[in-house]
Design a protein around this motif. Structure first.
Motif, PDB file in Angstrom:
ATOM      1  N   MET A   1      49.279  60.366  29.894  1.00 33.02           N
ATOM      2  CA  MET A   1      50.076  59.193  30.137  1.00 33.02           C
ATOM      3  C   MET A   1      50.030  58.873  31.836  1.00 33.02           C
ATOM      4  O   MET A   1      49.522  57.882  32.121  1.00 33.02           O
ATOM      5  N   LEU A   2      50.539  59.529  32.604  1.00 30.10           N
ATOM      6  CA  LEU A   2      50.387  59.458  34.077  1.00 30.10           C
ATOM      7  C   LEU A   2      49.081  59.704  34.677  1.00 30.10           C
ATOM      8  O   LEU A   2      48.355  60.552  34.217  1.00 30.10           O
ATOM      9  N   ARG A   3      48.516  59.071  35.345  1.00 29.00           N
ATOM     10  CA  ARG A   3      47.109  59.185  35.942  1.00 29.00           C
ATOM     11  C   ARG A   3      47.197  59.791  37.372  1.00 29.00           C
ATOM     12  O   ARG A   3      47.663  59.097  38.419  1.00 29.00           O
ATOM     13  N   PHE A   4      47.100  60.994  37.416  1.00 29.75           N
ATOM     14  CA  PHE A   4      47.249  61.863  38.623  1.00 29.75           C
ATOM     15  C   PHE A   4      45.633  61.913  39.384  1.00 29.75           C
ATOM     16  O   PHE A   4      45.672  62.267  40.503  1.00 29.75           O
ATOM     17  N   ASP A   5      44.891  61.345  38.566  1.00 28.24           N
ATOM     18  CA  ASP A   5      43.246  61.452  39.011  1.00 28.24           C
ATOM     19  C   ASP A   5      43.313  60.437  39.938  1.00 28.24           C
ATOM     20  O   ASP A   5      42.246  60.186  40.858  1.00 28.24           O
ATOM     21  N   LEU A   6      43.943  59.131  40.058  1.00 32.98           N
ATOM     22  CA  LEU A   6      43.925  58.062  41.054  1.00 32.98           C
ATOM     23  C   LEU A   6      45.220  58.079  41.793  1.00 32.98           C
ATOM     24  O   LEU A   6      46.438  58.419  41.585  1.00 32.98           O
ATOM     25  N   ALA A   7      45.075  57.494  42.990  1.00 32.21           N
ATOM     26  CA  ALA A   7      46.327  57.436  44.085  1.00 32.21           C
ATOM     27  C   ALA A   7      47.164  56.224  43.330  1.00 32.21           C
ATOM     28  O   ALA A   7      46.926  55.255  42.624  1.00 32.21           O
ATOM     29  N   PRO A   8      48.372  56.352  43.669  1.00 29.22           N
ATOM     30  CA  PRO A   8      49.400  55.388  43.160  1.00 29.22           C
ATOM     31  C   PRO A   8      49.082  54.082  43.693  1.00 29.22           C
ATOM     32  O   PRO A   8      48.485  53.762  44.712  1.00 29.22           O
ATOM     33  N   VAL A   9      49.646  52.980  42.796  1.00 26.42           N
ATOM     34  CA  VAL A   9      49.340  51.700  43.333  1.00 26.42           C
ATOM     35  C   VAL A   9      50.610  50.954  43.650  1.00 26.42           C
ATOM     36  O   VAL A   9      51.577  51.619  43.182  1.00 26.42           O
ATOM     37  N   CYS A  10      50.562  49.888  44.497  1.00 23.88           N
ATOM     38  CA  CYS A  10      51.466  49.254  44.896  1.00 23.88           C
ATOM     39  C   CYS A  10      51.985  48.160  43.727  1.00 23.88           C
ATOM     40  O   CYS A  10      51.367  47.199  43.427  1.00 23.88           O
ATOM     41  N   SER A  11      53.341  48.438  43.442  1.00 23.34           N
ATOM     42  CA  SER A  11      53.935  47.560  42.241  1.00 23.34           C
ATOM     43  C   SER A  11      54.014  46.077  42.721  1.00 23.34           C
ATOM     44  O   SER A  11      53.982  45.131  42.010  1.00 23.34           O
ATOM     45  N   ASN A  12      54.434  45.780  44.230  1.00 18.69           N
ATOM     46  CA  ASN A  12      54.603  44.476  44.595  1.00 18.69           C
ATOM     47  C   ASN A  12      53.096  43.704  44.765  1.00 18.69           C
ATOM     48  O   ASN A  12      53.152  42.437  44.619  1.00 18.69           O
ATOM     49  N   ALA A  13      51.996  44.460  44.903  1.00 19.28           N
ATOM     50  CA  ALA A  13      50.809  44.071  45.016  1.00 19.28           C
ATOM     51  C   ALA A  13      50.372  43.575  43.559  1.00 19.28           C
ATOM     52  O   ALA A  13      49.641  42.503  43.477  1.00 19.28           O
ATOM     53  N   TYR A  14      51.144  44.242  42.624  1.00 22.25           N
ATOM     54  CA  TYR A  14      50.652  43.798  41.175  1.00 22.25           C
ATOM     55  C   TYR A  14      51.367  42.409  40.785  1.00 22.25           C
ATOM     56  O   TYR A  14      51.130  41.872  40.019  1.00 22.25           O
ATOM     57  N   ARG A  15      52.459  42.450  41.517  1.00 24.42           N
ATOM     58  CA  ARG A  15      53.471  41.126  41.407  1.00 24.42           C
ATOM     59  C   ARG A  15      52.524  39.881  42.049  1.00 24.42           C
ATOM     60  O   ARG A  15      52.515  38.903  41.282  1.00 24.42           O
ATOM     61  N   PHE A  16      51.718  40.026  43.021  1.00 20.35           N
ATOM     62  CA  PHE A  16      50.868  38.939  43.321  1.00 20.35           C
ATOM     63  C   PHE A  16      49.935  38.748  42.409  1.00 20.35           C
ATOM     64  O   PHE A  16      49.342  37.750  42.053  1.00 20.35           O
ATOM     65  N   GLN A  17      49.400  40.122  41.797  1.00 19.31           N
ATOM     66  CA  GLN A  17      48.118  39.788  40.756  1.00 19.31           C
ATOM     67  C   GLN A  17      48.769  39.067  39.630  1.00 19.31           C
ATOM     68  O   GLN A  17      48.089  38.320  39.055  1.00 19.31           O
ATOM     69  N   ALA A  18      50.184  39.126  39.111  1.00 20.79           N
ATOM     70  CA  ALA A  18      50.728  38.671  38.381  1.00 20.79           C
ATOM     71  C   ALA A  18      50.789  36.980  38.731  1.00 20.79           C
ATOM     72  O   ALA A  18      50.658  36.271  37.477  1.00 20.79           O
ATOM     73  N   ALA A  19      51.073  36.619  39.854  1.00 24.29           N
ATOM     74  CA  ALA A  19      50.992  35.129  40.173  1.00 24.29           C
ATOM     75  C   ALA A  19      49.557  34.647  40.036  1.00 24.29           C
ATOM     76  O   ALA A  19      49.422  33.521  39.649  1.00 24.29           O
ATOM     77  N   VAL A  20      48.532  35.519  40.490  1.00 21.51           N
ATOM     78  CA  VAL A  20      47.079  34.982  40.028  1.00 21.51           C
ATOM     79  C   VAL A  20      47.043  34.583  38.595  1.00 21.51           C
ATOM     80  O   VAL A  20      46.368  33.623  38.248  1.00 21.51           O
ATOM     81  N   THR A  21      47.293  35.641  37.799  1.00 22.48           N
ATOM     82  CA  THR A  21      47.194  35.692  36.360  1.00 22.48           C
ATOM     83  C   THR A  21      48.022  34.371  35.900  1.00 22.48           C
ATOM     84  O   THR A  21      47.433  33.613  34.990  1.00 22.48           O
ATOM     85  N   PHE A  22      49.274  34.060  36.216  1.00 26.63           N
ATOM     86  CA  PHE A  22      50.096  32.946  35.954  1.00 26.63           C
ATOM     87  C   PHE A  22      49.339  31.611  36.241  1.00 26.63           C
ATOM     88  O   PHE A  22      48.918  30.891  35.520  1.00 26.63           O
ATOM     89  N   LEU A  23      48.732  31.581  37.493  1.00 28.30           N
ATOM     90  CA  LEU A  23      48.171  30.548  38.092  1.00 28.30           C
ATOM     91  C   LEU A  23      46.728  30.036  37.111  1.00 28.30           C
ATOM     92  O   LEU A  23      46.535  28.962  36.766  1.00 28.30           O
ATOM     93  N   VAL A  24      46.022  31.232  37.051  1.00 26.82           N
ATOM     94  CA  VAL A  24      44.792  30.949  36.138  1.00 26.82           C
ATOM     95  C   VAL A  24      44.863  30.617  34.699  1.00 26.82           C
ATOM     96  O   VAL A  24      44.301  29.831  33.989  1.00 26.82           O
ATOM     97  N   SER A  25      45.973  31.319  34.286  1.00 27.26           N
ATOM     98  CA  SER A  25      46.405  30.858  32.980  1.00 27.26           C
ATOM     99  C   SER A  25      46.806  29.380  32.557  1.00 27.26           C
ATOM    100  O   SER A  25      46.349  28.827  31.462  1.00 27.26           O
ATOM    101  N   ALA A  26      47.703  28.948  33.602  1.00 27.58           N
ATOM    102  CA  ALA A  26      48.041  27.722  33.700  1.00 27.58           C
ATOM    103  C   ALA A  26      46.947  26.646  33.875  1.00 27.58           C
ATOM    104  O   ALA A  26      46.982  25.541  33.006  1.00 27.58           O
ATOM    105  N   VAL A  27      45.962  27.024  34.608  1.00 26.10           N
ATOM    106  CA  VAL A  27      44.828  26.122  34.810  1.00 26.10           C
ATOM    107  C   VAL A  27      44.015  25.826  33.593  1.00 26.10           C
ATOM    108  O   VAL A  27      43.414  25.093  33.204  1.00 26.10           O
ATOM    109  N   TYR A  28      43.807  27.160  32.943  1.00 21.72           N
ATOM    110  CA  TYR A  28      43.081  27.297  31.600  1.00 21.72           C
ATOM    111  C   TYR A  28      43.585  26.476  30.438  1.00 21.72           C
ATOM    112  O   TYR A  28      43.144  25.733  29.879  1.00 21.72           O
TER     113      TYR A  28
END
Length: 140
Positions: A1-28
């Motif tokens: 379940m947990l990925r200890f082979d990779l460094a942790p990720v920034c959850s707030n950076a993923y919120r920006f990714q969610a903004a990109v996903t939202f914008l691309v989906s809306a454009v689509y």
């Protein structure tokens, strides 16, 4: 379940990714520029199947959030699962656009809704489902 082979990720950076996903989906959904779904397919492929740390957009958003003092590290496993789903949905959207079909509207609408929820309140439905799967699997 947990990925200890990779460094942790920034959850707030993923919120920006969610903004990109939202914008691309809306454009689509609402413009003729459906080819932009390639951004979701390629980004999701890199972040979900290779490593979030190899994705240029994640690296940029992580640097921005770190510089602003908004960095909040979380385990990469659930976020990578969410990105795998984005890669699949983006792939369906691109294939649908290439074939001139309208079936790509379904994953675009799903991504639009769930990315909006993640963007506004920080609830990642795919991350929640990922955690629930492992809890239920561990109980069996």
């Amino acid at each position: 379940m947990l990925r200890f082979d990779l460094a942790p990720v920034c959850s707030n950076a993923y919120r920006f990714q969610a903004a990109v996903t939202f914008l691309v989906s809306a454009v689509y959904l609402f413009t003729p520029y459906q080819w932009l779904a390639l951004i979701l397919a390629v980004g999701g492929l890199i972040r979900g199947f290779i490593s979030p740390h190899k994705c240029p957009s994640y690296r940029m958003f992580a640097a921005l959030t770190t510089k602003a003092g908004w960095a909040r590290k979380v385990n990469a496993g659930a976020k990578m699962f969410a990105d795998k789903l984005v890669a699949i949905a983006g792939g369906v959207m691109v294939a649908s656009w290439a074939m001139g079909a309208e079936i790509g509207m379904i994953p675009a609408a799903v991504l639009l809704v769930f990315s909006f929820i993640d963007l506004t309140v920080g609830f990642c439905a795919a991350c929640w489902a990922y955690g629930l799967w492992y809890k239920l699997r561990g109980a069996a």
